[in-house]
Design a protein around this motif. Structure first.
Motif, PDB file in Angstrom:
ATOM      1  N   UNK A  12     -77.526  65.455   2.445  1.00 16.37           N
ATOM      2  CA  UNK A  12     -76.409  66.024   1.681  1.00 16.37           C
ATOM      3  C   UNK A  12     -76.022  65.122   0.514  1.00 16.37           C
ATOM      4  N   UNK A  13     -75.958  63.813   0.781  1.00 15.85           N
ATOM      5  CA  UNK A  13     -75.607  62.875  -0.280  1.00 15.85           C
ATOM      6  C   UNK A  13     -76.660  62.862  -1.382  1.00 15.85           C
ATOM      7  N   UNK A  14     -77.938  62.932  -0.990  1.00 16.15           N
ATOM      8  CA  UNK A  14     -79.008  62.934  -1.984  1.00 16.15           C
ATOM      9  C   UNK A  14     -78.925  64.173  -2.864  1.00 16.15           C
ATOM     10  N   UNK A  15     -78.694  65.317  -2.245  1.00 21.33           N
ATOM     11  CA  UNK A  15     -78.560  66.545  -3.032  1.00 21.33           C
ATOM     12  C   UNK A  15     -77.352  66.478  -3.950  1.00 21.33           C
ATOM     13  N   UNK A  16     -76.240  65.984  -3.433  1.00 17.67           N
ATOM     14  CA  UNK A  16     -75.022  65.866  -4.246  1.00 17.67           C
ATOM     15  C   UNK A  16     -75.269  64.964  -5.447  1.00 17.67           C
ATOM     16  N   UNK A  17     -75.923  63.829  -5.196  1.00 20.81           N
ATOM     17  CA  UNK A  17     -76.274  62.912  -6.290  1.00 20.81           C
ATOM     18  C   UNK A  17     -77.196  63.605  -7.279  1.00 20.81           C
ATOM     19  N   UNK A  18     -78.178  64.344  -6.774  1.00 20.97           N
ATOM     20  CA  UNK A  18     -79.131  65.023  -7.649  1.00 20.97           C
ATOM     21  C   UNK A  18     -78.466  66.005  -8.579  1.00 20.97           C
ATOM     22  N   UNK A  19     -77.500  66.753  -8.064  1.00 27.18           N
ATOM     23  CA  UNK A  19     -76.823  67.751  -8.890  1.00 27.18           C
ATOM     24  C   UNK A  19     -75.819  67.127  -9.852  1.00 27.18           C
ATOM     25  N   UNK A  20     -75.079  66.116  -9.377  1.00 26.42           N
ATOM     26  CA  UNK A  20     -74.009  65.566 -10.201  1.00 26.42           C
ATOM     27  C   UNK A  20     -74.482  64.461 -11.150  1.00 26.42           C
ATOM     28  N   UNK A  21     -75.451  63.663 -10.736  1.00 25.35           N
ATOM     29  CA  UNK A  21     -75.884  62.533 -11.556  1.00 25.35           C
ATOM     30  C   UNK A  21     -77.206  62.798 -12.275  1.00 25.35           C
ATOM     31  N   UNK A  22     -78.173  63.355 -11.571  1.00 26.50           N
ATOM     32  CA  UNK A  22     -79.477  63.604 -12.186  1.00 26.50           C
ATOM     33  C   UNK A  22     -79.517  64.949 -12.926  1.00 26.50           C
ATOM     34  N   UNK A  23     -78.468  65.768 -12.674  1.00 24.79           N
ATOM     35  CA  UNK A  23     -78.338  67.072 -13.338  1.00 24.79           C
ATOM     36  C   UNK A  23     -79.477  68.027 -12.969  1.00 24.79           C
ATOM     37  N   UNK A  24     -79.865  68.018 -11.705  1.00 23.94           N
ATOM     38  CA  UNK A  24     -80.841  68.988 -11.217  1.00 23.94           C
ATOM     39  C   UNK A  24     -80.200  70.371 -11.232  1.00 23.94           C
ATOM     40  N   UNK A  25     -80.917  71.403 -11.685  1.00 21.32           N
ATOM     41  CA  UNK A  25     -80.337  72.754 -11.686  1.00 21.32           C
ATOM     42  C   UNK A  25     -79.877  73.174 -10.293  1.00 21.32           C
ATOM     43  N   UNK A  26     -78.872  74.020 -10.245  1.00 19.42           N
ATOM     44  CA  UNK A  26     -78.259  74.441  -8.989  1.00 19.42           C
ATOM     45  C   UNK A  26     -79.295  74.984  -8.011  1.00 19.42           C
ATOM     46  N   UNK A  27     -79.202  74.508  -6.766  1.00 18.86           N
ATOM     47  CA  UNK A  27     -80.027  74.954  -5.642  1.00 18.86           C
ATOM     48  C   UNK A  27     -81.521  74.683  -5.825  1.00 18.86           C
TER      49      UNK A  27
END
Length: 242
Positions: free
Chosen positions: A138-153
């Motif tokens: 969960x933390x990795x995904x959260x970081x990916x979306x908020x910091x790395x700007x990975x597209x949603x889902x």
């Protein structure tokens, strides 16, 4: 009956309004909280993840159904079976274990010690391996979306075949073991697997999915699959971070 219910509903309404998710930090100048309890509550708010919103009472010691806060104020524990059982020692009052529904005088100090030791802002402790892995995902995904700007889902977790992290659905979605996955589909999306120690295959995955990778989860020593040398090139690490 109706006359009795109305005052009770009024009381519950007042409690709900004053306590609704406001237990993270104690407001400045609130006279009902003492300085010692104040310090512990604010220390926990500062050093640990805000995944619980405890009742603003600090457990210091307990005996039977009675608990005391650091200032000696006595409470009757009516919440013993909520979330997790509060365990109160009959003969050793200080050896009591409270659920996260309350604050206690040990966890804030533990959280401050860990954050100071490792240089992190907050700590989020887990009490089982599966919960630890699920929380890491969960933390990795959260970081990916908020910091790395990975597209949603579209966040991707890379893991190694032969791993064993527990039996939850997210964990078996990382497994290559047919016995662990057969009959439990559909497995969770967002997982890419590579053979343990296959640095060429791992590098290929990182090049192909670099902009979607939120984390690489692996066991340096695989407990169930045996001891193997894991090779991760610097280029793989660079591709993940950029």
């Amino acid at each position: 009956m109706a006359a009795t219910r109305k005052p009770l509903q009024s009381l519950l309404s007042r409690v709900s309004r004053t306590s609704r998710r406001s237990y993270g930090a104690v407001a400045e100048g609130r006279s009902s909280s003492s300085s010692s309890s104040n310090h512990l509550i604010n220390l926990e708010y500062k050093c640990s993840a805000h995944n619980y919103h405890p009742v603003p009472v600090v457990f210091c010691q307990a005996k039977g159904s009675i608990i005391w806060d650091p200032e000696g104020k006595k409470y009757l524990d009516f919440l013993s079976a909520y979330l997790a059982v509060n365990q109160h020692s009959k003969n050793r009052p200080k050896d009591s274990l409270s659920s996260r529904a309350f604050y206690n005088d040990r966890f804030p100090i533990f959280a401050e010690r860990l954050t100071s030791m490792f240089g992190y802002e907050m700590v989020l402790p887990m009490n089982t391996g599966a919960k630890g892995v699920e929380t890491a995902l969960k933390l990795a995904r959260k970081w990916g979306y908020e910091k790395k700007k990975i597209p949603k889902d579209e966040a991707t977790i890379v893991s190694c075949c032969g791993c064993f992290h527990g039996h939850t659905l997210a964990v078996i979605s990382m497994s290559c073991d047919n016995e662990a996955t057969c009959g439990f589909g559909p497995l969770l999306p967002g997982h890419v697997k590579v053979d343990f120690g296959d640095d060429v295959g791992l590098e290929k995955i990182f090049k192909e999915h670099a902009d979607r990778i939120a984390g690489f989860l692996f066991e340096p020593i695989q407990g169930e699959a045996g001891i193997w040398e894991l090779l991760v090139s610097q280029e793989c690490i660079h591709l993940f971070l950029v």
